[in-house]
Enzyme design. Sequence first.
Site, mmCIF file in Angstrom:
data_model
loop_
_atom_site.group_PDB
_atom_site.id
_atom_site.type_symbol
_atom_site.label_atom_id
_atom_site.label_comp_id
_atom_site.label_asym_id
_atom_site.label_seq_id
_atom_site.Cartn_x
_atom_site.Cartn_y
_atom_site.Cartn_z
ATOM 1 N N HIS A 58 18.486 146.124 2.013
ATOM 2 C CA HIS A 58 19.394 147.098 2.601
ATOM 3 C C HIS A 58 20.664 147.233 1.777
ATOM 4 O O HIS A 58 21.096 146.278 1.139
ATOM 5 C CB HIS A 58 19.770 146.698 4.036
ATOM 6 N N ARG A 72 8.939 145.135 10.354
ATOM 7 C CA ARG A 72 10.208 144.875 9.651
ATOM 8 C C ARG A 72 11.280 144.414 10.637
ATOM 9 O O ARG A 72 12.008 143.454 10.377
ATOM 10 C CB ARG A 72 10.629 146.151 8.929
ATOM 11 N N ARG A 103 8.977 146.914 3.424
ATOM 12 C CA ARG A 103 8.620 148.267 3.832
ATOM 13 C C ARG A 103 7.158 148.498 3.465
ATOM 14 O O ARG A 103 6.652 147.937 2.493
ATOM 15 C CB ARG A 103 9.500 149.292 3.117
ATOM 16 N N TYR A 133 17.763 147.151 12.749
ATOM 17 C CA TYR A 133 16.507 146.438 12.931
ATOM 18 C C TYR A 133 16.640 145.248 13.877
ATOM 19 O O TYR A 133 15.740 144.432 13.966
ATOM 20 C CB TYR A 133 15.998 145.921 11.578
#
Length: 313
Positions: free
Chosen positions: A279, A248, A142, A288
Amino acid sequence: MTLVDAISAYMQVIHANGCKGDSIHGVLSLFAKYVGQDRELSSISPAEVRAFLDGNRPLSHYWHRKHSALMRFFRFAIARGLVPDIPLPTRTPRCNQDYKPYVYSEDDIDRLIAALDGAHDTLIEARTLRVLVLLLYGTGLRLGEALHLCLADIDLSRQMLTVRDTKFYKTRWVPLGTHLVQILDEYIVAVHESINVETCDDSPLFIRRDGGRPTASGIRRAFARLRSKAGVLRNDGARYQPRLHDMRATFAVHRLTTWYQQGADVQRLLPLLSTYLGHASIAATQVYLPMSPELLVEASIRLGHYVALEKQS
C-alpha cells in the site's frame, strides 16, 4: 481532439506520475464505448455524461468511481483547452452502500479446500485453485499479483516471493511460511511436469490445463462456483457474497489480531503491514481492517490493560 486521443494523452500523464491507473482507464474505456471513441471531446454533452454515470443499475459506489475518473479526466482536458467546460453534474447523489470486506474464518478456508474434491473446471484445475486460494490467504497478495508470478519470482530456499511491477510500479519481497513453501514446491513439481509445456524462468507459476496463464475473470468465476459449493456465505445482510479479494482483508485482520494477542505495539507495526501489502499509505491499509469479532475482543482486552494501568498510576 477525439475522445480516444484525449484518453491516450491523459493516461500517459498518469503513467508518468508512477501510477498504472488501470481502474481509471477501465472507466474511461467504458465511457468511450458508450459515447463513441471517435467523438470530438468538445461535442460530448452533460446529458450523455449523466446517462453514462446513472447506467441502468441501482445507485452504488461505482457511480462515484465513474464520476471521480471522469472529473479528473475533464479537468486535464480543460487545463489544456480541449473543452470549454466540464460536462459533469455539480451535485452528486448520496450513496449509503458501503462494502464491508468479508473476513474468512479458518473453518471457511477448510470448507473451500474440501469442496475442491471432485470439482471440475474446463480450464482451471482444482489443484491450481487450491494453491492460489492458500497463497492469497497466507500472504495477502492481490489476485493480479499472484497471477503474474513467474517461476523466477519463487525462491523456495529463501522462502521468499518477488512481486514485480505492482499497482504503483513497485517491486517488493514477500516472506513465505514453511507450510506454504511446501505447498508451492509440490505444486510446481506436479503441475509443471504434468502439462507438456516448455518450462523456464519466465513461465507463469499458475497455469491452466492448456498451459496458458489464468485470467483474473476466469479465476473469479471458478472461485464463485467453489464458494457456492462450499456454502461459504455472508449472513450479515450484505448485498455481496464473499470475494476472492477478501482474502487480502482476512490476512490483514488475522495479522493484526495476532499482534494484539502477542502484546505487540500495533501502532508501530501497522506501517510494516502497509508496506507488506504494497500500500502507498496506512490509510489504504485501514480499508482492509473491518472490526471482526476476534479483533474487537483483542482490542477490548488491550484497552482494559491500559485502563487498569491508568487507575494504578
